[in-house]
Design a protein around this motif. Sequence first.
Motif, PDB file in Angstrom:
ATOM      1  N   VAL A 193      57.009  49.901  26.991  1.00 27.95           N
ATOM      2  CA  VAL A 193      57.827  51.024  26.776  1.00 27.95           C
ATOM      3  C   VAL A 193      57.261  52.349  27.153  1.00 27.95           C
ATOM      4  O   VAL A 193      57.901  52.884  27.968  1.00 27.95           O
ATOM      5  CB  VAL A 193      58.335  51.251  25.428  1.00 27.95           C
ATOM      6  CG1 VAL A 193      59.297  52.393  25.349  1.00 27.95           C
ATOM      7  CG2 VAL A 193      59.188  49.859  25.286  1.00 27.95           C
ATOM      8  N   LEU A 194      55.905  52.592  26.722  1.00 27.70           N
ATOM      9  CA  LEU A 194      55.001  53.530  27.365  1.00 27.70           C
ATOM     10  C   LEU A 194      54.955  53.770  28.664  1.00 27.70           C
ATOM     11  O   LEU A 194      55.008  54.872  29.259  1.00 27.70           O
ATOM     12  CB  LEU A 194      53.918  53.798  26.326  1.00 27.70           C
ATOM     13  CG  LEU A 194      54.054  54.155  24.698  1.00 27.70           C
ATOM     14  CD1 LEU A 194      53.020  54.290  24.108  1.00 27.70           C
ATOM     15  CD2 LEU A 194      54.724  55.785  24.660  1.00 27.70           C
ATOM     16  N   PHE A 195      54.570  52.655  29.240  1.00 33.80           N
ATOM     17  CA  PHE A 195      54.369  52.538  30.681  1.00 33.80           C
ATOM     18  C   PHE A 195      55.722  52.600  31.512  1.00 33.80           C
ATOM     19  O   PHE A 195      55.477  53.474  32.263  1.00 33.80           O
ATOM     20  CB  PHE A 195      53.944  51.255  30.906  1.00 33.80           C
ATOM     21  CG  PHE A 195      53.628  50.799  32.377  1.00 33.80           C
ATOM     22  CD1 PHE A 195      52.622  51.508  32.988  1.00 33.80           C
ATOM     23  CD2 PHE A 195      54.663  50.037  32.898  1.00 33.80           C
ATOM     24  CE1 PHE A 195      52.386  51.093  34.560  1.00 33.80           C
ATOM     25  CE2 PHE A 195      54.445  49.723  34.539  1.00 33.80           C
ATOM     26  CZ  PHE A 195      53.578  50.506  35.210  1.00 33.80           C
ATOM     27  N   LEU A 196      56.611  52.316  30.945  1.00 35.24           N
ATOM     28  CA  LEU A 196      57.992  52.773  31.748  1.00 35.24           C
ATOM     29  C   LEU A 196      58.345  54.398  31.711  1.00 35.24           C
ATOM     30  O   LEU A 196      58.824  54.926  32.599  1.00 35.24           O
ATOM     31  CB  LEU A 196      59.260  51.933  31.019  1.00 35.24           C
ATOM     32  CG  LEU A 196      59.067  50.531  31.247  1.00 35.24           C
ATOM     33  CD1 LEU A 196      60.415  49.909  30.581  1.00 35.24           C
ATOM     34  CD2 LEU A 196      59.169  50.144  32.786  1.00 35.24           C
ATOM     35  N   TRP A 197      58.040  54.859  30.375  1.00 34.84           N
ATOM     36  CA  TRP A 197      58.094  56.314  30.127  1.00 34.84           C
ATOM     37  C   TRP A 197      57.200  56.989  30.940  1.00 34.84           C
ATOM     38  O   TRP A 197      57.427  57.919  31.755  1.00 34.84           O
ATOM     39  CB  TRP A 197      57.580  56.555  28.863  1.00 34.84           C
ATOM     40  CG  TRP A 197      57.584  58.074  28.618  1.00 34.84           C
ATOM     41  CD1 TRP A 197      58.656  59.127  28.625  1.00 34.84           C
ATOM     42  CD2 TRP A 197      56.451  58.778  28.357  1.00 34.84           C
ATOM     43  NE1 TRP A 197      58.063  60.206  28.215  1.00 34.84           N
ATOM     44  CE2 TRP A 197      56.711  60.283  28.187  1.00 34.84           C
ATOM     45  CE3 TRP A 197      54.868  58.257  28.429  1.00 34.84           C
ATOM     46  CZ2 TRP A 197      55.621  60.960  28.103  1.00 34.84           C
ATOM     47  CZ3 TRP A 197      53.977  59.537  28.312  1.00 34.84           C
ATOM     48  CH2 TRP A 197      54.487  60.872  28.165  1.00 34.84           C
ATOM     49  N   ARG A 198      56.041  56.609  31.434  1.00 33.81           N
ATOM     50  CA  ARG A 198      54.882  57.031  32.258  1.00 33.81           C
ATOM     51  C   ARG A 198      55.405  57.157  33.723  1.00 33.81           C
ATOM     52  O   ARG A 198      55.272  58.048  34.541  1.00 33.81           O
ATOM     53  CB  ARG A 198      53.738  56.527  32.055  1.00 33.81           C
ATOM     54  CG  ARG A 198      52.361  57.008  32.975  1.00 33.81           C
ATOM     55  CD  ARG A 198      52.236  58.501  32.475  1.00 33.81           C
ATOM     56  NE  ARG A 198      51.185  59.133  33.346  1.00 33.81           N
ATOM     57  CZ  ARG A 198      50.654  60.353  33.339  1.00 33.81           C
ATOM     58  NH1 ARG A 198      51.173  61.150  32.188  1.00 33.81           N
ATOM     59  NH2 ARG A 198      49.866  60.767  34.099  1.00 33.81           N
ATOM     60  N   ILE A 199      56.227  55.905  34.074  1.00 32.87           N
ATOM     61  CA  ILE A 199      56.545  55.872  35.442  1.00 32.87           C
ATOM     62  C   ILE A 199      57.592  56.831  35.779  1.00 32.87           C
ATOM     63  O   ILE A 199      57.525  57.524  36.853  1.00 32.87           O
ATOM     64  CB  ILE A 199      57.340  54.574  35.503  1.00 32.87           C
ATOM     65  CG1 ILE A 199      56.127  53.363  35.731  1.00 32.87           C
ATOM     66  CG2 ILE A 199      58.066  54.375  36.913  1.00 32.87           C
ATOM     67  CD1 ILE A 199      56.592  52.058  35.848  1.00 32.87           C
ATOM     68  N   ARG A 200      58.461  57.419  34.783  1.00 31.94           N
ATOM     69  CA  ARG A 200      59.505  58.254  35.003  1.00 31.94           C
ATOM     70  C   ARG A 200      58.990  59.699  34.988  1.00 31.94           C
ATOM     71  O   ARG A 200      59.568  60.642  35.836  1.00 31.94           O
ATOM     72  CB  ARG A 200      60.475  58.133  33.730  1.00 31.94           C
ATOM     73  CG  ARG A 200      61.244  56.864  33.915  1.00 31.94           C
ATOM     74  CD  ARG A 200      62.303  56.655  32.877  1.00 31.94           C
ATOM     75  NE  ARG A 200      63.252  57.634  32.779  1.00 31.94           N
ATOM     76  CZ  ARG A 200      64.538  57.245  33.406  1.00 31.94           C
ATOM     77  NH1 ARG A 200      64.699  56.247  34.152  1.00 31.94           N
ATOM     78  NH2 ARG A 200      65.287  58.472  33.526  1.00 31.94           N
ATOM     79  N   VAL A 201      57.944  59.974  33.967  1.00 33.42           N
ATOM     80  CA  VAL A 201      57.338  61.299  34.035  1.00 33.42           C
ATOM     81  C   VAL A 201      56.583  61.978  34.982  1.00 33.42           C
ATOM     82  O   VAL A 201      56.246  62.983  35.141  1.00 33.42           O
ATOM     83  CB  VAL A 201      56.939  61.730  32.707  1.00 33.42           C
ATOM     84  CG1 VAL A 201      58.270  61.456  31.572  1.00 33.42           C
ATOM     85  CG2 VAL A 201      55.906  60.932  32.177  1.00 33.42           C
ATOM     86  N   ALA A 202      55.416  60.718  35.218  1.00 26.69           N
ATOM     87  CA  ALA A 202      54.265  61.068  36.004  1.00 26.69           C
ATOM     88  C   ALA A 202      54.708  61.504  37.462  1.00 26.69           C
ATOM     89  O   ALA A 202      55.785  61.092  38.066  1.00 26.69           O
ATOM     90  CB  ALA A 202      53.273  60.104  35.875  1.00 26.69           C
ATOM     91  N   GLN A 203      54.007  62.512  38.268  1.00 29.62           N
ATOM     92  CA  GLN A 203      54.282  62.881  39.303  1.00 29.62           C
ATOM     93  C   GLN A 203      53.874  61.895  40.490  1.00 29.62           C
ATOM     94  O   GLN A 203      54.772  61.672  41.321  1.00 29.62           O
ATOM     95  CB  GLN A 203      53.415  64.350  39.915  1.00 29.62           C
ATOM     96  CG  GLN A 203      53.763  64.902  41.142  1.00 29.62           C
ATOM     97  CD  GLN A 203      53.153  66.187  41.288  1.00 29.62           C
ATOM     98  OE1 GLN A 203      52.568  66.739  40.493  1.00 29.62           O
ATOM     99  NE2 GLN A 203      53.314  66.840  42.385  1.00 29.62           N
ATOM    100  N   ASN A 204      52.901  61.413  40.205  1.00 27.12           N
ATOM    101  CA  ASN A 204      52.498  60.215  40.976  1.00 27.12           C
ATOM    102  C   ASN A 204      52.120  58.993  39.987  1.00 27.12           C
ATOM    103  O   ASN A 204      50.839  58.760  39.823  1.00 27.12           O
ATOM    104  CB  ASN A 204      51.062  60.622  42.002  1.00 27.12           C
ATOM    105  CG  ASN A 204      51.559  61.646  42.980  1.00 27.12           C
ATOM    106  OD1 ASN A 204      52.234  61.547  43.721  1.00 27.12           O
ATOM    107  ND2 ASN A 204      50.998  62.959  42.794  1.00 27.12           N
ATOM    108  N   PRO A 205      53.127  58.150  39.912  1.00 23.54           N
ATOM    109  CA  PRO A 205      52.825  57.201  38.902  1.00 23.54           C
ATOM    110  C   PRO A 205      52.018  55.992  39.180  1.00 23.54           C
ATOM    111  O   PRO A 205      51.744  55.792  40.493  1.00 23.54           O
ATOM    112  CB  PRO A 205      54.185  56.692  38.455  1.00 23.54           C
ATOM    113  CG  PRO A 205      55.145  56.887  39.590  1.00 23.54           C
ATOM    114  CD  PRO A 205      54.308  58.403  40.143  1.00 23.54           C
ATOM    115  N   PHE A 206      51.202  55.116  38.434  1.00 21.07           N
ATOM    116  CA  PHE A 206      50.369  54.196  38.823  1.00 21.07           C
ATOM    117  C   PHE A 206      51.323  53.104  39.965  1.00 21.07           C
ATOM    118  O   PHE A 206      50.829  52.662  40.649  1.00 21.07           O
ATOM    119  CB  PHE A 206      49.873  53.455  37.643  1.00 21.07           C
ATOM    120  CG  PHE A 206      48.869  52.374  38.223  1.00 21.07           C
ATOM    121  CD1 PHE A 206      47.616  52.732  38.547  1.00 21.07           C
ATOM    122  CD2 PHE A 206      49.305  51.203  38.038  1.00 21.07           C
ATOM    123  CE1 PHE A 206      46.585  51.741  39.039  1.00 21.07           C
ATOM    124  CE2 PHE A 206      48.210  50.080  38.280  1.00 21.07           C
ATOM    125  CZ  PHE A 206      46.977  50.410  38.862  1.00 21.07           C
TER     126      PHE A 206
END
Length: 459
Positions: free
Chosen positions: A235-248
Amino acid sequence: MKKDLIEMNEKRKGKLILILAFAMVISVMNSTMFNIALPTITNEFHLQPSQAGWIVTGYIIVYAIGSVMFGKLADKYKLKNLLTVGLLIFAFGSLMGFLAPNFSFVLAGRIIQAMGASIMPATSMIIPTRYFTPEKRGRALGITSSATAFGTAVGPIVAGLVTNFISWRYLFVISLLILLTLPFFRVFLDNEEEKVKNKTDLIGAVLLAGTLALLLLAITQGSLLLAFIGIVFFVLFLWRIRVAQNPFIQGNLFENRTFSAGLLVSALSSGIGFGIPYLTPLLLQGVNGLSPMLSGLVMFPGAALAAILGRKGGKLADQKGNGFVAYTALLCFFLGYGILSIIAGSSPYIIMIVLIFAYVGQTFIQIALGNNVSRSLPKEQAGVGMGIYMMMNFIAGATATTLISKALEVKNASLQLNPFLLDHNSLNYSNIYVVLAILIVIVTLIYMSNFRKETIKSH
């Protein structure tokens, strides 16, 4: 002059894919050989089976994580440099395992091996994708799938011979043969430009690695707590995808319906495929009473024939479409498991013949799905996309292994799914083969609904 240049390039590609095939054989052998040596290692170091099992479990977890990490890095850095780093790490782990004075060093050697070897799944998909046109990619994937089948066939036999007559430690030495390919990769891979424009999203990478590690541990250890923590990481990874400018990993990758459907079908097919290397040896040894060496010999002809036919499957994918190869694979799968559900526990010679269908199905479905998924990805996402594709296969394999082992633990089972079973001592095995055959029908329906263009093309 231009024609000569094209022919030279084609020869270069042909040599490159053969080098990759050899590397895949050694890589697959390294993944499977230590399964045969586990009882010997357990006795030598006076271990509990659960402790020795970490040689396999730890390898799978790190290998799955590394396949995605290297896949992502391959979209930014030169593949030849990543291969150099990966294979040198692998060599260091092999030497550590060979010289290990105790079990802790053996386990550390296997973990370091996995860190380096995880470059190979991404490479096995990236080279056919980058260096071969869609019209010729099937043949390239056919060669690599043949190599995978051959490595699967000879791995247990080589491991049995080395463990029985020399020492399990020399399995680490055999794995070092993959270093022979490194100079050739350095020569034949193009000196492509690196695309290091943005920093790697380390937070996203850590969250993804944590998700994979925790979920795989939850599956292999049967822990609900680890599964819950793994879901939290996801869930945290999915959140990171949405908020990061250049996600992993770019979120729009999973909006690609063909890619997502390919992941689902591939994961299910990989799980089904584990009915061969995991379930069948247990049947041959537990019900038929064969030794590990003899069970490996019973399984060898099917894997060897699948390796031979792999190149033909690749050509068929180019000539008649992925759909033709996929449906051929699923039919072979269904016939193999369907008949095994009847003859489980019967003559090993009959089982040896029937296994041919299952092995060919496993090899052909890899070719078709690898082709489907690779064609669905834009060039800039090919590395990470194929890394995720391979990662899903590892997770499916770990899940299937756990579920199959739990099903085999059922005692005094009365439910008989196949009324035509010949040997009732193999009831559990028969029931599992029936379930796998039903899953094949489900996979076929999913494939038909998501790859209609391939179905039309195959006709």
